[in-house]
Structures are given as C-alpha cells and as structure tokens.
Design an enzyme around this catalytic site. Sequence first.
Site, PDB file in Angstrom:
ATOM      1  N   SER A  78       0.796  -1.230   0.000  1.00  0.00           N
ATOM      2  CA  SER A  78       0.000   0.000   0.000  1.00  0.00           C
ATOM      3  C   SER A  78       0.827   1.279   0.000  1.00  0.00           C
ATOM      4  O   SER A  78       0.263   2.364  -0.190  1.00  0.00           O
ATOM      5  CB  SER A  78      -0.964   0.008   1.188  1.00  0.00           C
ATOM      6  OG  SER A  78      -2.042  -0.867   0.944  1.00  0.00           O
ATOM      7  N   LYS A 218       2.523   6.819   4.499  1.00  0.00           N
ATOM      8  CA  LYS A 218       1.668   5.699   4.128  1.00  0.00           C
ATOM      9  C   LYS A 218       2.313   4.413   4.615  1.00  0.00           C
ATOM     10  O   LYS A 218       3.513   4.179   4.408  1.00  0.00           O
ATOM     11  CB  LYS A 218       1.479   5.627   2.609  1.00  0.00           C
ATOM     12  CG  LYS A 218       0.392   4.662   2.205  1.00  0.00           C
ATOM     13  CD  LYS A 218      -0.982   5.267   2.444  1.00  0.00           C
ATOM     14  CE  LYS A 218      -2.084   4.240   2.428  1.00  0.00           C
ATOM     15  NZ  LYS A 218      -2.108   3.371   3.630  1.00  0.00           N
ATOM     16  N   THR A 219       1.503   3.591   5.253  1.00  0.00           N
ATOM     17  CA  THR A 219       1.949   2.260   5.649  1.00  0.00           C
ATOM     18  C   THR A 219       1.744   1.284   4.500  1.00  0.00           C
ATOM     19  O   THR A 219       1.008   1.553   3.548  1.00  0.00           O
ATOM     20  CB  THR A 219       1.159   1.766   6.871  1.00  0.00           C
ATOM     21  OG1 THR A 219      -0.242   1.807   6.560  1.00  0.00           O
ATOM     22  CG2 THR A 219       1.445   2.618   8.100  1.00  0.00           C
ATOM     23  N   GLY A 220       2.388   0.137   4.614  1.00  0.00           N
ATOM     24  CA  GLY A 220       2.206  -0.937   3.650  1.00  0.00           C
ATOM     25  C   GLY A 220       2.418  -2.280   4.323  1.00  0.00           C
ATOM     26  O   GLY A 220       3.177  -2.383   5.290  1.00  0.00           O
TER      27      GLY A 220
END
Length: 284
Positions: A78, A218-220
């Site tokens: 993501s 943003k995390t992923g």
Amino acid sequence: MMRRRHASPPPVAGGVLAALLALVLAACATMLPPALDESVAAAGADPATATLVIYRLEDERTWISNPARSAEQFTPASTSKIPHTLIALETGAVSGPDEVFEWDGVKRWANSWNQTQDFAAAFKRSTVWIYQALTPRIGAPALHDWLDQFHYGNADVGPPENVTQYWLAGPLAISAQEQVAFLAHLARRTLPLSARTYELGVPMMAADSGPGWTLYGKTGWKTVAGETDIGWYVGWLEQTGGEAPGTYVFAFNMDMTDPGADVPKRKAVVMRALSDLGALRAAE
C-alpha cells in the site's frame, strides 16, 4: 657513469603510523551515514531484519540502519498508493479527493473498506478495491510509463491482466533507498506533475501533525502465501520548529513474522528515530 641510487623513505615511528591510521579510519567513518540501529531496536524491531533510511532535504544529510537491506527491493504494497494517487489525479482517472466510490457489497477483511467512501478516505484507509478500480482506468502501459518517470523501483507492472495485483504480489518492487529518492522529489515538488495534482494530492497524504510540523506518510503490508510478510512505513516530515527543523524523508521496512505484534512497529520505529534525531519531541 655512476647511477644515483634512490634513497628509501625514512622509517615511520610506530606512534606516528598509528596516528595516521587513526586519521584515515576517522575520515572513512565520516563518509558513512550515521546508524539508526539503536532507534530501530528501541522501538521493538530487529535491525538485522529491517532497514530505515532518513534523508534531510536542507543539507542532504542521511541516516541509515542496515545499509545492505536498504538497497534490497521489496513489493511496496500500500505504500504504492502514494504514486498511484498522483498518477490517478494527473491522468484524470479520478476527478479529485472527493470522488465517491460506491461499495459493491462484497465484504472484505477490513471493516473500513466495506462502505461507500471518497478517494481521500480510500487513501487513509488503504482501501484496496478502490485502487483496483482505478488502475484499469489508467492501463498497464501508462502506469509503467509514469512509474518509470518517477524512477519508482523497477517500475514493473507485469502484463495487462495483472493490473490489479502487481503492487500487492509483484512484480513491482522498490528499495528503501529508492522510496526516499522518489519521496524527496515529491516533497520538493520536482516530479513531472501539474500544480493541481500537488494541490489535491499532497494534503491527502497528511498522517499526523502538531505545533509547527506535519507528517505525510503511508503504511504498507505485503502478504503473500509462502513468503515472509513485509511491513512498510514511508513518507516525510515537515518540521518548522524544534531542535532540528527541516524536511525529513523516510522509508522503513521490516520482516513481519508475527504481524499482530509487528504491525504497530512500522510507524513506531520512524517516530522514535525522528525523536532521537531531534526532529520531533519525544512526547509526540
């Protein structure tokens, strides 16, 4: 005719040689970026199976944990919603942050996905099905071209039939170093994008804020059966006050063998490191 013999250099005293060696080693050490291993470990992650790169725009100073891993490419999951959001806005695949996407009624694992929502909410919630609706609108060739212009990892989106999966399971891959390079251009607004795209897209990425600072990120979470889960947190901090003001671009990834315990560490590591560098107060 007698040939002149070249004199050998005089022997160097042991103490002088040791001093010279110390100076050489010190010079070499200054060429390496300061390590962030202690910050990573203090936040509960293992520096041996993680990497963190932080880059300050104003003086181009870099801090790093696990340099070898920082150059290794992983599926972005993501975190790719950052370039995907910019591409969708720039190409007109989405009208703007307030475009509404009607939920199709299919229940997915995250409750926040199971509802009608606008594009801005989809970024915050990492609503995968909305981005899977957008990528076919753009098309695989255009997506590859844009990612290539961004120098976003290998820019590999695979064949057209993979257009809704390539950032989740590959072949798209990017390193922490490459994430930082891309995000530095975004923070400087030097990507080949219109002013409108920056105006609409950047505010969507704001993740946290306080007096004088804003954190964009943003995390992923890459999870593929039979492979080690990879956790990400990438973005940049704009700090106008504090001990060390500036714009700090960061990228962190880690192996996640126990996702329940590891997922919160993604952001915690970055916040701890920024605090240790003086960019954020420890309480924040």
